[in-house]
Design an enzyme around this catalytic site. Structure first.
Site, mmCIF file in Angstrom:
data_model
loop_
_atom_site.group_PDB
_atom_site.id
_atom_site.type_symbol
_atom_site.label_atom_id
_atom_site.label_comp_id
_atom_site.label_asym_id
_atom_site.label_seq_id
_atom_site.Cartn_x
_atom_site.Cartn_y
_atom_site.Cartn_z
ATOM 1 N NE ARG A 258 50.776 27.120 22.010
ATOM 2 C CZ ARG A 258 50.976 26.425 23.126
ATOM 3 N NH1 ARG A 258 51.062 27.053 24.287
ATOM 4 N NH2 ARG A 258 51.097 25.117 23.074
ATOM 5 N NE ARG A 273 52.200 35.213 28.129
ATOM 6 C CZ ARG A 273 51.510 34.206 28.685
ATOM 7 N NH1 ARG A 273 50.757 33.446 27.913
ATOM 8 N NH2 ARG A 273 51.540 33.989 29.989
ATOM 9 C CD GLU A 347 52.838 25.819 31.326
ATOM 10 O OE1 GLU A 347 53.319 24.897 30.642
ATOM 11 O OE2 GLU A 347 52.328 26.836 30.845
ATOM 12 C CB SER A 350 50.661 21.334 30.328
ATOM 13 O OG SER A 350 50.686 22.627 30.890
ATOM 14 N NE ARG A 388 56.761 29.755 28.548
ATOM 15 C CZ ARG A 388 55.501 29.960 28.925
ATOM 16 N NH1 ARG A 388 54.969 29.226 29.878
ATOM 17 N NH2 ARG A 388 54.765 30.890 28.345
#
Length: 430
Positions: A258, A273, A347, A350, A388
């Site tokens: 990403r 990130r 987070e 999801s 993460r």
């Protein structure tokens, strides 16, 4: 993508979804183009009917009538040809607008603008109380010699990571544990590429709108996906599956990439990130039955929670509001895991249900028990994403001497070791 007939018959419902999800779309323009396209098609069909009728008269015509009929046929053909560019332009414009129409949120979804308004549903696990000043994950990695951020930044730039020694083994253990855990829960393991064609992003709903998040391969019709959801969602594109083949439930592992456009200055330090990571994604394609799909939503949510419980990590489950759930989602929950150094939950998972929104874009269809072709429903949820998850894993399980306690579930993947690292500071006293 929503059914065009549904949009025509329920413009108020669709406009409400556009509003509460914050989508930049003029539904009236879409409906206007749709009406004009219908009129153009009707005009072309009428001309084709007239042309065919005219052609049938030519063999029966007298020598005097035949030239006029032939000329009329040519004129009709030219008129049809002249309408074709308008027809194609309207079709293209309508499709582009249809791709931007959001899904209708489930009635249980709270209305809100962004993640600051997400609703906490419950908290699980015990937040650790340390008898010593806890370190953050970057300090833990550096003191153990498990990371080299300066060297990897020279090689790959910012938002890259490099792990060494036991940290590498820990990352691999987490991934392997997640695959075994999900396989034990009935999901089929799948290893897939992150290299995909642009149309797969359209199928998953990441395009249009998310192009700035994706790395493109210059000179190739290929891009790098940020989740295995993208390639897996297109594996059966355009096929006609049988009723018995569904549901399909995968635990798909892949590299992920990403660009993190728009995140300048956020989470630059450490592993939260990064541009490149590894991820195990849960993906389910089920029959067009909302009750059955919502049952699967509960299953994959529980799978993710089960993984965190086995990793002995405290977490909370939140329901995403309309403005934070993405255009294609009917229902979305996030799982946020406790990060001691930040004194907050972050987070890590999801869970999403998308109805037939993705299936219509990708052509995921099956024949139901009556033999009718219908679109499937799709769901997805994170299994584990590294590095993460290493952030809460290292921080929650750190010990006073700087070593890391290994959760019992991971010990078989680390040769039975109960502790990683060597003492790097004197143990603190309470």
């Amino acid at each position: 993508m929503l059914d065009l007939k549904f949009i025509r018959e329920n413009p108020g419902t669709v406009k409400h979804a556009i509003e509460v999800k914050g989508v930049n779309l003029d539904l009236d323009e879409l409906l206007r183009i749709d009406r004009e396209l219908v009129e153009l098609k009707q005009r072309v069909e009428a001309l084709q009917t007239e042309r065919n009728a005219n052609a049938r008269q030519v063999p029966k015509a007298t020598p005097e009538e035949r030239p006029g009929l032939i000329q009329k046929g040519k004129d009709l053909a030219e008129e049809i040809k002249g309408l074709e560019p308008q027809l194609r332009a309207h079709e293209d414009a309508l499709r582009q607008l249809l791709l931007r129409v959001p899904n209708i949120p489930h009635p249980s979804v709270p209305v809100g603008q962004d993640d600051s308004e997400n609703v906490e549903l419950r908290r699980e696990g015990q937040i650790p109380e340390f008898s010593f000043p806890p370190l953050d994950h970057v300090e833990l990695l550096e003191r153990q010699g498990w990371a080299d951020p300066e060297r990897v930044a020279r090689v790959s730039g910012s938002r890259s990571y490099l792990l060494k020694g036991d940290a590498v083994l820990l990352e691999m253990a987490v991934l392997m544990f997640a695959m075994d855990f999900l396989r034990g829960r009935g999901l089929t393991p799948l290893s897939t590429t992150a290299l995909v064609r642009p149309e797969t992003f359209v199928g998953s709903g990441h395009f249009p709108g998310g192009e700035d998040q994706v790395y493109k391969i210059e000179g190739e019709e290929l891009m790098l996906a940020g989740t295995a959801e993208v390639p897996v969602n297109s594996l059966y594109a355009g096929e006609q599956l049988s009723y018995e083949q569904l549901p399909l439930a995968y635990a798909a592992i892949s590299a992920a990439f990403r660009s993190e456009a728009g995140s300048a200055g956020r989470d630059v330090r450490g592993l939260i990130r990064v541009h490149e990571f590894r991820k195990v994604e849960q993906y389910v394609m089920t029959r067009a039955d909302e009750a059955e799909a919502l049952r699967w939503f509960g299953v994959i949510l529980e799978n993710a929670e089960g993984l965190l419980r086995e990793l002995e990590l405290p977490y909370r489950v939140v329901q995403n509001v309309t403005g934070d759930m993405g255009a294609g989602k009917v229902l979305m929950y996030d799982i946020e895991t406790w990060v001691p150094s930040e004194h907050k939950y972050r987070e890590t998972h999801s869970c999403s249900y998308l109805g037939d929104w993705q299936a219509r874009r990708t052509g995921l269809r099956y024949r139901d028990e009556h033999g009718k072709l219908v679109y499937a429903h799709t769901l997805n949820n994170t299994g584990i994403a590294t590095p993460r998850i290493l952030v809460p894993l290292l921080e929650n399980h750190q010990q006073a001497d700087g070593t890391i306690r290994v959760p019992e579930a991971l010990r078989p993947y680390l040769g039975g070791r109960e502790v990683l690292g060597v003492p790097v500071r004197e143990e603190a006293t309470a």
